[in-house]
Design an enzyme around this catalytic site. Structure first.
Site, PDB file in Angstrom:
ATOM      1  N   CYS A   2      58.898   4.916  30.308  1.00 25.66           N
ATOM      2  CA  CYS A   2      59.165   5.164  29.123  1.00 25.66           C
ATOM      3  C   CYS A   2      59.450   6.081  27.816  1.00 25.66           C
ATOM      4  O   CYS A   2      58.490   6.753  28.316  1.00 25.66           O
ATOM      5  CB  CYS A   2      59.858   3.377  28.380  1.00 25.66           C
ATOM      6  SG  CYS A   2      60.344   2.182  29.321  1.00 25.66           S
ATOM      7  N   GLY A  28      63.926   7.729  30.656  1.00 28.06           N
ATOM      8  CA  GLY A  28      64.565   6.381  31.403  1.00 28.06           C
ATOM      9  C   GLY A  28      65.607   6.826  30.460  1.00 28.06           C
ATOM     10  O   GLY A  28      65.841   7.073  29.677  1.00 28.06           O
ATOM     11  N   ASN A 101      55.646   1.884  25.987  1.00 25.41           N
ATOM     12  CA  ASN A 101      55.072   3.050  27.195  1.00 25.41           C
ATOM     13  C   ASN A 101      54.250   2.486  27.721  1.00 25.41           C
ATOM     14  O   ASN A 101      53.677   2.085  27.182  1.00 25.41           O
ATOM     15  CB  ASN A 101      55.246   4.602  26.855  1.00 25.41           C
ATOM     16  CG  ASN A 101      55.551   5.174  28.585  1.00 25.41           C
ATOM     17  OD1 ASN A 101      56.068   4.534  29.459  1.00 25.41           O
ATOM     18  ND2 ASN A 101      54.396   6.239  28.678  1.00 25.41           N
ATOM     19  N   GLY A 102      54.208   1.851  29.267  1.00 23.15           N
ATOM     20  CA  GLY A 102      52.917   1.518  30.152  1.00 23.15           C
ATOM     21  C   GLY A 102      53.279   0.192  30.916  1.00 23.15           C
ATOM     22  O   GLY A 102      54.721  -0.287  30.306  1.00 23.15           O
ATOM     23  N   TYR A 256      55.738  15.006  37.642  1.00 21.34           N
ATOM     24  CA  TYR A 256      57.282  15.118  37.995  1.00 21.34           C
ATOM     25  C   TYR A 256      57.422  14.180  36.143  1.00 21.34           C
ATOM     26  O   TYR A 256      58.958  14.368  35.936  1.00 21.34           O
ATOM     27  CB  TYR A 256      56.918  13.947  39.451  1.00 21.34           C
ATOM     28  CG  TYR A 256      58.483  13.367  38.604  1.00 21.34           C
ATOM     29  CD1 TYR A 256      59.464  13.524  39.198  1.00 21.34           C
ATOM     30  CD2 TYR A 256      59.135  12.144  37.993  1.00 21.34           C
ATOM     31  CE1 TYR A 256      61.665  13.551  39.237  1.00 21.34           C
ATOM     32  CE2 TYR A 256      60.554  11.989  38.182  1.00 21.34           C
ATOM     33  CZ  TYR A 256      61.216  12.129  38.742  1.00 21.34           C
ATOM     34  OH  TYR A 256      62.571  11.518  38.731  1.00 21.34           O
TER      35      TYR A 256
END
Length: 504
Positions: A2, A28, A101-102, A256
């Protein structure tokens, strides 16, 4: 995976948060959301879809105020329903909204504790709602007023209770903007300032590109375990909130996830990807000195930097062989294998003249399921390639990710339980070359020598938080395989109690 952003400014923050979310869209594509605060009132807009599709003029006009947070989401825990989109909100204590995020590796345990001991109800399957309620419960112990030290004490207790990789940004009604990073620094978060008015505006975000687009100057990354609090006067307070922090950032961010123009933990992602290309070139020269590669072609876009450096390093021509339809989402983060298969030929088209009669080295950032690269290899053959070799900027992905990337479960990873030669045969390559893990680490360290270690769990199966065992991975397999996700999505028609859904 995210993207998060938080902003306190002298003017309305809605447009700046929108702009930041658009440059974090690569993190995302499932959902987007924004919550602003205006004179004691929270204003929310969130929905499934891309940023540009979620926020219309009528929504932006209602998102008033000089304080706000935003989020772009791809689900790793929970489902893809609208109710799972962020930010989340609780009214007690104070009124708090949070974006995250996570992934929390002890989310199920925390959910039970929240219900039985903290008397809090979790309305979704999202671990972000769990994190918000843990933070809210710990903050509620501080009383009616809050000092910066009170907030940091609450974050300390959050770190003691929560396990996993996480970066979060939150607004506490009437008090200010808060963000914190997990004790291992697995997920990234940075902050910066912009000189506007009497006091600088402050932005917190997953990547530095979000600061760049708003004209903010990057101050620094948050350290692992650190929290930042920006009070209503825009005074910045920071404090370390764990006793033994250890920086082990996710190395897949450099492979990435992150944009190449981002700086993470003091290392430009563009630079680390260049080094990956050099390391791959060294390996080819060492293990295959008599190679017959005629041309190096990247699989756009993430691998372009690595492929160009690889070609220069081994003295081979670099060419663009695939044209990308930029209106198709990133294949890696598309839910469902059928959707991923369908999207490849919609996303890429081969330039036949660059393949005809040549021995081609295709370069990609990584090989996860193997479905995408096998189709691309076949596209190269259909375009007339004589031989098709394949190089991966990353080592073989053999283990699932548990810290916030939707990396498939082990049974869906093409390299799990297979040798490199077997993977090469399965994807249809005449030869497959993986990056060496130590070379990948060295590529990042050569850009920033201060980066001592990394979370490399998808490559080596070593989970830095120390709480992931076979039983956990078995449960993950049952919950996160494509079949389970598809069934879960079809059953989750949940009403979002907080979202402004008028005129969607």
């Amino acid at each position: 995976m995210c993207g998060i952003v938080g902003l306190m400014a002298n003017e309305a923050v809605n447009q700046s948060i929108y702009d930041a979310l658009t440059v974090l869209q690569h993190r995302g594509q499932d959902a987007a959301g924004m919550m602003t605060w205006d004179d004691g009132r929270f204003l929310l807009r969130k929905n499934n879809g891309l940023v540009r599709d979620v926020f219309h003029t009528r929504h932006m006009k209602r998102l008033t105020g000089g304080l706000g947070i935003g989020h772009v989401r791809y689900p790793t825990a929970g489902t893809a329903s609208e109710a799972e989109s962020q930010p989340f909100y609780v009214n007690s204590p104070y009124g708090i909204t949070l974006a995250h995020n996570g992934n929390l590796t002890n989310s199920d345990q925390l959910k039970q504790e929240l219900f039985s001991s903290d008397l809090r109800h979790i309305n979704t399957s999202s671990d972000s709602e769990v994190l918000l309620n843990v933070f809210a419960h710990e903050l509620g112990k501080q009383g009616h007023t809050l000092t910066p030290e009170d907030i940091f004490d609450a974050v300390r207790r959050v770190h003691r209770r929560c396990r996993g990789g996480y970066a979060a940004v939150a607004i506490i009604n009437g008090f200010g903007l808060v963000a914190f990073r997990d004790p291992h620094g697995i997920r990234p978060v940075v902050y910066g300032t912009r000189d506007e008015g009497a006091t600088p505006d402050v932005m917190i975000a997953s990547e530095s590109v979000a600061l760049d687009v708003g004209g903010f100057e990057l101050e620094r990354d948050l350290a692992p375990g650190e929290a930042i609090f920006v009070d209503m006067d825009k005074t910045v307070h920071t404090q370390q909130c764990v006793d033994q922090p250890r920086l082990t950032p996710c190395i897949f961010e450099h492979v990435y996830l992150a944009r190449p123009d981002s700086m993470l933990d003091g290392a430009y992602v563009y630079g680390t990807r260049m080094q990956m290309g050099r390391k791959l070139g060294d390996r080819i020269q060492r293990e295959w000195p008599d190679h017959d590669i005629d041309v190096v072609i990247p699989i756009p876009d993430t691998s372009r930097t690595t492929a160009l450096e690889l070609a220069q390093h081994i003295g081979v021509t670099f060419r663009e062989g695939f044209m990308k339809n930029r209106y198709i989402g990133r294949t890696f983060i598309m839910p469902g294998q059928t959707q991923r298969k369908k999207s490849v030929r919609q996303k890429l088209n081969a330039i036949a003249s660059e393949f005809a009669g040549k021995n081609v080295m295709l370069v990609d950032d990584s090989i996860v399921r193997g479905t995408t690269c096998s189709q691309i290899i076949q596209m190269a053959r259909d375009a007339g390639a004589n031989k098709v070799y394949f190089a991966s900027a990353a080592p073989a992905v053999r283990y699932p990710n548990v810290y916030g990337i939707d990396m498939p479960v082990a049974s869906e990873l093409v390299a799990h339980g297979r040798s490199d030669a077997e993977v090469g045969e399965l994807i249809g390559a005449d030869r497959l070359i993986y990056q060496d893990l130590e070379d990948l680490k060295a590529a990042c360290r050569e850009v920033n020598p201060a980066l001592d270690d990394f979370d490399c769990s998808v490559f080596d199966g070593s989970y830095v938080t120390g709480d992931v065992d076979d039983a956990y991975l078995a449960a993950l397999e049952a919950a996160r395989n494509d079949a389970a996700k598809s069934e879960s999505d079809s059953l989750n028609a949940v009403v979002d109690l907080h979202n402004d859904s008028e005129d969607d």
